[in-house]
Design a protein around this motif. Structure first.
Motif, PDB file in Angstrom:
ATOM      1  N   ASN A 176      36.508  44.521  29.353  1.00 21.56           N
ATOM      2  CA  ASN A 176      35.688  45.742  29.426  1.00 21.56           C
ATOM      3  C   ASN A 176      34.339  45.512  30.111  1.00 21.56           C
ATOM      4  N   GLY A 177      34.374  44.694  31.153  1.00 16.86           N
ATOM      5  CA  GLY A 177      33.187  44.503  31.970  1.00 16.86           C
ATOM      6  C   GLY A 177      32.258  43.404  31.494  1.00 16.86           C
ATOM      7  N   GLU A 178      32.631  42.706  30.441  1.00 19.36           N
ATOM      8  CA  GLU A 178      31.764  41.627  29.947  1.00 19.36           C
ATOM      9  C   GLU A 178      31.754  40.436  30.913  1.00 19.36           C
ATOM     10  N   LEU A 179      32.843  40.264  31.648  1.00 20.20           N
ATOM     11  CA  LEU A 179      32.968  39.127  32.561  1.00 20.20           C
ATOM     12  C   LEU A 179      32.969  39.608  34.005  1.00 20.20           C
ATOM     13  N   SER A 180      32.402  38.821  34.885  1.00 24.18           N
ATOM     14  CA  SER A 180      32.531  39.087  36.319  1.00 24.18           C
ATOM     15  C   SER A 180      33.950  38.733  36.739  1.00 24.18           C
ATOM     16  N   SER A 181      34.323  39.120  37.955  1.00 23.88           N
ATOM     17  CA  SER A 181      35.680  38.809  38.415  1.00 23.88           C
ATOM     18  C   SER A 181      35.903  37.298  38.473  1.00 23.88           C
TER      19      SER A 181
END
Length: 567
Positions: A58-63
């Protein structure tokens, strides 16, 4: 500088010397694999928002962080069972993770995938090293995918498909010790291909499926504005007829360049150390949109240059530039380029005839040969292809002989009878099969046959625009005038539609150098007459209704009757 892996332009290129996966452990820990996973995750941001959110938590990590996190999970899953890893985030919803694995595998296989490595001095390098390495990696990718799939499903597969999970093609390279002339010093360090392995049938999906524009002569040496840009470059050294041609290509057009292995004979290492007769620069980052050629008189080299542009992804640009340079060089020697088809027909009763048909794209040259095969049925023992698109006529002791240029054929699928493309599909390359101008490249003849002198028994212009039927003998002057006019009903295989004319039905050299070609035409047609060669027209009717084969069938029947006649 060569990278471990390049992912761009819907293709992936792996440098086996820097990134060869010797085991599953090495594969899953590698920067190469992580880079692909990151590419996959970034692709999901616009293609599948739910999967992107799942992988990035849910967006906590970068790609990049998500890629390494998922790779870490896969390393664990390769060792432990799902029950032993039950607290892992990616096992909280095994179905969602299985969807990720399936989609990641599908994405990988949707790319055009290539691997390469440096060759050594071993005489059996190709089969013992390149093929073995690539086959092992193909098996590793497939087994790794199946391992994760079966662990997440909780059971073995019941049906196994041995697909191409690794590369579509691989090749080995070496570099030249020295370049043949100072003007070409910028090409010195570009790796030369010396072995190619194709996994056929190979299906490619180029962005462009039609050639537009013309090849024009310029008075500026292309090497003065040669620009590699940020891309890696390779060279495919090949034989176009009897001439040596070095094709230097931007790696973003890898699929087109390696497809040449089905069309032009790959030169040996020894031959690639020699001065070439022809040089092609394909995908030059010059900021233009040009398809030009130049004659380097000092070094006696014809140089073609095609600008980097999405439209040149169509294979016809590469093929036709090679043939244009070949034709220009051969005309300079007094040989006459023929845009057409030439086959030797061997009947079971011992009769043999050399049949040469001339005509521009869509005139019905290849279709006439296919119709002849159908009409002859089991009377034919062998059809030996000398050329299917471009060849030459030259004289030896006053006798005209035909030679070819290509070991393969680049054919429109619509031009063939239903079922024909499938006969050799296990050796073929298919290009844009979903498009109207779908093509295939299939092997057609051994190189020794292509460059052999072949006797011509019949020379006919393929006429697809006249409402006549059959095969008609004409005077040499009539046929010569018809050939020079180069009239046809264009069927949209290039940018042309409707009635068009092209000097000598050949926009690949003769049209650009008419003053050079004109006296050669006179000499060769006189030789055809002097040697008793049948000259005339064959009426294909393809300009009226391509779906109606009546005209082709009548022409093929009369062509068969000519072949059956004893000398």
């Amino acid at each position: 500088m060569q990278n471990k892996i390049e992912i761009f332009n819907n293709q992936v290129i792996i440098n086996y010397n820097l990134a060869y996966p010797k085991s599953r452990e090495v594969l899953l820990k590698s920067h190469t694999f992580a880079k692909f996973v990151q590419y996959f995750i970034e692709y999901q941001e616009t293609d599948n928002a739910n999967m992107y959110a799942y992988l990035t938590k849910n967006g906590e990590l970068s790609s990049k962080e998500a890629a390494y996190d998922f790779c870490h999970f896969l390393r664990l899953l390769s060792i432990f069972t799902c029950e032993e890893l039950k607290d892992e985030y990616y096992l909280s919803d095994k179905d969602a993770t299985l969807d990720v694995i399936e989609e990641m595998y599908r994405t990988w296989r949707s790319l055009q995938r290539f691997g390469y490595m440096k060759s050594d001095n071993s005489t059996d390098f190709g089969i013992n090293t390149l093929v073995a390495f690539d086959s092992a990696s193909n098996d590793l990718f497939l087994r790794t995918y199946r391992l994760f799939e079966e662990k997440l499903m909780g059971r073995p597969n019941l049906v196994y498909r041995q697909v191409q999970a690794g590369t579509n093609a691989c090749f080995s390279v070496h570099t030249l010790d020295k370049v043949w002339a100072d003007e070409y010093a910028a090409l010195q360090d570009i790796p030369m291909i010396d072995t190619v392995m194709l996994r056929t049938p190979m299906i490619l999906h180029p962005k462009s499926s039609k050639r537009t524009g013309m090849f024009t002569e310029i008075d500026t040496q292309p090497m003065t504005y040669f620009n590699k840009g940020e891309s890696n470059w390779f060279c495919y050294p090949c034989k176009v007829g009897a001439l040596l041609c070095f094709v230097y290509f931007n790696s973003k057009y890898m699929s087109s360049a390696l497809s040449m292995a089905n069309l032009f004979e790959l030169a040996t290492k020894e031959e690639s150390a020699q001065k070439p007769d022809l040089v092609v620069i394909f995908g030059n980052d010059d900021g233009n949109d040009d398809t030009n050629f130049y004659y380097d008189e000092a070094n006696d080299i014809w140089v073609g240059c095609i600008s980097d542009n999405p439209r040149i992804e169509y294979f016809g640009y590469l093929k036709k530039m090679c043939l244009t340079l070949h034709n220009l060089a051969q005309m300079k020697k007094g040989w006459l380029p023929i845009h057409g088809a030439f086959v030797n027909i061997y009947l079971k009763d011992g009769t043999k005839k050399g049949i040469m048909l001339m005509g521009d794209s869509g005139a019905g040259k290849s279709e006439s040969i296919e119709a002849l095969k159908a009409a002859a049925g089991d009377m034919i023992r062998e059809v030996e292809v000398v050329f299917d698109d471009m060849g030459t006529i030259h004289l030896e002791d006053g006798v005209p002989y035909g030679q070819g240029t290509e070991i393969g054929a680049f054919i429109r699928l619509d031009d063939l009878d239903p079922g024909t493309p499938y006969r050799d599909m296990d050796r073929s390359i298919f290009m844009a099969p979903e498009n109207p101008n779908a093509r295939m490249i299939q092997p057609a003849a051994p190189y020794r046959v292509v460059v052999h002198n072949h006797k011509i028994d019949l020379f006919a212009y393929a006429n697809n625009y006249t409402n006549e039927f059959g095969l008609k003998k004409l005077t040499v002057q009539e046929v010569k005038d018809t050939c020079k006019l180069g009239k046809r009903m264009a069927l949209g295989t290039t940018q042309e539609v409707g009635i068009s004319t092209t000097y000598f039905a050949n926009p690949f050299g003769p049209m650009q150098k008419q003053e050079l070609c004109e006296p050669i035409i006179d000499t060769m047609f006189q030789a055809l007459e002097d040697n008793g060669v049948f000259v005339g027209e064959i009426y294909t009717h393809l300009g009226f209704d391509k779906s109606n084969r009546k005209g082709l069938n009548i022409a093929a029947q009369q062509l068969l009757e000519f072949i059956q006649k004893k000398d």
